[in-house]
Design a protein around this motif. Structure first.
Motif, short mmCIF file in Angstrom:
data_model
loop_
_atom_site.label_atom_id
_atom_site.label_comp_id
_atom_site.label_asym_id
_atom_site.label_seq_id
_atom_site.Cartn_x
_atom_site.Cartn_y
_atom_site.Cartn_z
N GLY A 124 0.76 -1.38 -0.05
CA GLY A 124 0.09 -0.25 0.07
C GLY A 124 0.77 1.27 -0.09
N ASP A 125 0.56 2.17 1.02
CA ASP A 125 1.40 3.37 1.28
C ASP A 125 2.77 3.26 1.77
N PHE A 126 3.13 1.92 2.20
CA PHE A 126 4.37 1.49 2.76
C PHE A 126 5.59 0.71 2.02
N THR A 127 6.59 0.71 2.68
CA THR A 127 7.58 -0.14 2.02
C THR A 127 8.27 -0.96 3.11
N VAL A 128 8.43 -2.29 2.90
CA VAL A 128 8.74 -3.14 4.06
C VAL A 128 10.26 -3.85 3.64
N GLN B 97 13.87 -8.04 5.56
CA GLN B 97 15.27 -8.79 6.24
C GLN B 97 15.72 -7.92 7.34
N ALA B 98 15.80 -6.57 7.02
CA ALA B 98 16.37 -5.68 8.18
C ALA B 98 15.41 -5.14 9.05
N ARG B 99 14.00 -5.67 8.96
CA ARG B 99 12.84 -5.39 9.70
C ARG B 99 12.81 -3.90 9.82
N ARG B 100 12.48 -3.35 8.75
CA ARG B 100 12.40 -1.75 8.83
C ARG B 100 11.18 -1.69 7.95
N LEU B 101 10.46 -0.30 8.56
CA LEU B 101 9.30 0.11 7.75
C LEU B 101 9.26 1.39 7.33
N TYR B 102 8.94 1.72 6.06
CA TYR B 102 9.02 3.26 5.38
C TYR B 102 7.67 3.58 4.90
N ARG B 103 7.64 4.94 4.95
CA ARG B 103 6.28 5.59 4.13
C ARG B 103 6.91 6.86 3.64
N GLN B 104 6.93 6.91 2.39
CA GLN B 104 7.44 7.83 1.49
C GLN B 104 8.97 8.23 1.75
N SER B 105 9.59 7.12 1.82
CA SER B 105 11.09 7.05 2.10
C SER B 105 11.45 7.65 3.41
N GLU B 106 10.56 7.76 4.31
CA GLU B 106 10.80 8.09 5.65
C GLU B 106 10.72 6.74 6.77
N GLU B 107 11.53 6.33 7.28
CA GLU B 107 11.49 5.24 8.31
C GLU B 107 10.68 5.67 9.24
N LEU B 108 9.93 4.47 9.59
CA LEU B 108 8.69 4.85 10.79
C LEU B 108 9.49 4.14 11.93
N ALA B 109 9.41 4.59 13.25
CA ALA B 109 9.74 4.22 14.39
C ALA B 109 8.56 3.23 14.89
N ALA B 110 9.08 1.99 15.19
CA ALA B 110 8.20 0.86 15.67
C ALA B 110 8.94 0.01 16.59
N GLU B 111 8.29 -0.83 17.60
CA GLU B 111 8.69 -1.77 18.17
C GLU B 111 9.11 -2.90 17.57
#
Length: 307
Positions: A7-11, A14-28
């Motif tokens: 959808g609006d995100f990129t996951v 492997q590195a366990r990272r989540l992005y929205r519009q090239s900005e990494e989101l902080a998450a547990e």
């Protein structure tokens, strides 16, 4: 797939990272692990028991803790419509399933470290600016108090009390006073007797009119003006669980909009920010950690602001 467009995100699975519009989101970490597991098994429902075994790997956690993690994931994705979910649907006795197509993606063009630091500095500067204003205001008030005290002690005979004016005189207790940016309105919570519940009031300073604001929640404790003074954000409590509402100032008869922050049963101190943004302190319990969360009033999405 290592990189997945969701959808609006990129996951980055492997590195366990989540992005929205090239900005990494902080998450547990567990939130991202649950998302990656849903992506890996997007063709079927995943049960709570399976999440216990595969994501928590046999650690003893309650079903409530697992559900809370999924709730945090939904909030992170802005997926708050349970009847028409955009990303994750749930079905009783079957579990959860990813409904948004997980497509092969490309490595996100992540902001540089300097850019990230610049954005963080801007946020910190915004907070510091607000608290600086509060400090200056407090210093001015303290200085005025000292001046008045000096006048009272030095020349009590010549004090002109006709210059003093009571702006609002109503019985009872008052708290959480807020002033609109244009100075037109005052909002506060008050009660006549100590055994009463705290109610929300709006004072029109230009017309000298005081209105008691009807609220869905019985016990209001915190209020501030948001949206450049066009609305009031207030926090009330129902059986020790906090609820957040935003009420248009121009139409007190209009139904206020409730903003649900899953997992945060304790809320306090709404604080206005520019561009339809606000901060609010929140936590899972009185005994746990309290953090600030930034809420977008127009979309209802929020993210953790302080850590």
């Amino acid at each position: 797939m290592k990189i997945v467009d969701l959808g609006d995100f990129t996951v980055d699975t492997q590195a366990r990272r989540l992005y929205r519009q090239s900005e990494e989101l902080a998450a547990e970490p567990k939130v991202i692990e649950v998302l990656c597991y849903f992506i890996q098994h997007a063709d079927r429902f995943v049960s709570l028991q399976e999440l216990h075994q595969q994501v928590w790997q046999g650690r003893v956690v309650t079903d409530t803790a697992v559900r809370r993690t999924i709730s945090k994931l939904r909030t992170l994705l802005g997926d708050n419509d349970t009847e028409q979910p955009k990303y994750i649907r749930s079905q009783m006795k079957r579990g959860y399933q990813l409904v948004c197509p997980a497509l092969p993606g490309e490595e996100p063009a992540v902001q540089s470290h300097a850019a990230v630091e610049t954005n963080a500095a801007k946020k910190n500067k915004l907070i510091q600016s607000h608290w600086l204003k509060q400090l200056v205001a407090g210093s001015v008030v303290s200085a005025l108090v000292l001046v008045v005290a000096f006048v009272l002690l030095a020349s009590p005979v010549h004090l002109h009390t006709d210059y003093l004016q009571v702006e609002l005189d109503i019985p009872g207790q008052k708290a959480s006073l807020a002033l609109s940016p244009d100075g037109h309105y005052q909002a506060f919570v008050g009660r006549v007797n100590s055994g009463d519940k705290w109610q929300l009031y709006l004072h029109n300073r230009q017309k000298g009119q005081l209105a008691k604001v009807s609220t869905p929640v019985p016990h209001v404790r915190f209020v501030d003006f948001v949206a450049n003074g066009a609305a009031m954000a207030y926090v009330g409590f129902r059986q020790n669980v906090a609820e957040l509402y935003i009420q248009p100032v121009a139409d007190l008869a209009a139904k206020p909009q409730q903003y649900v922050l899953p997992g945060l049963s304790i809320l306090a101190g709404p604080l206005a920010l520019p561009n339809n943004q606000m901060l609010i302190a929140g936590g899972e319990s009185y005994n746990g950690n309290i953090h600030y969360y930034q809420l977008d009033i127009s979309t209802g999405q929020y993210s953790q602001f302080s850590f």
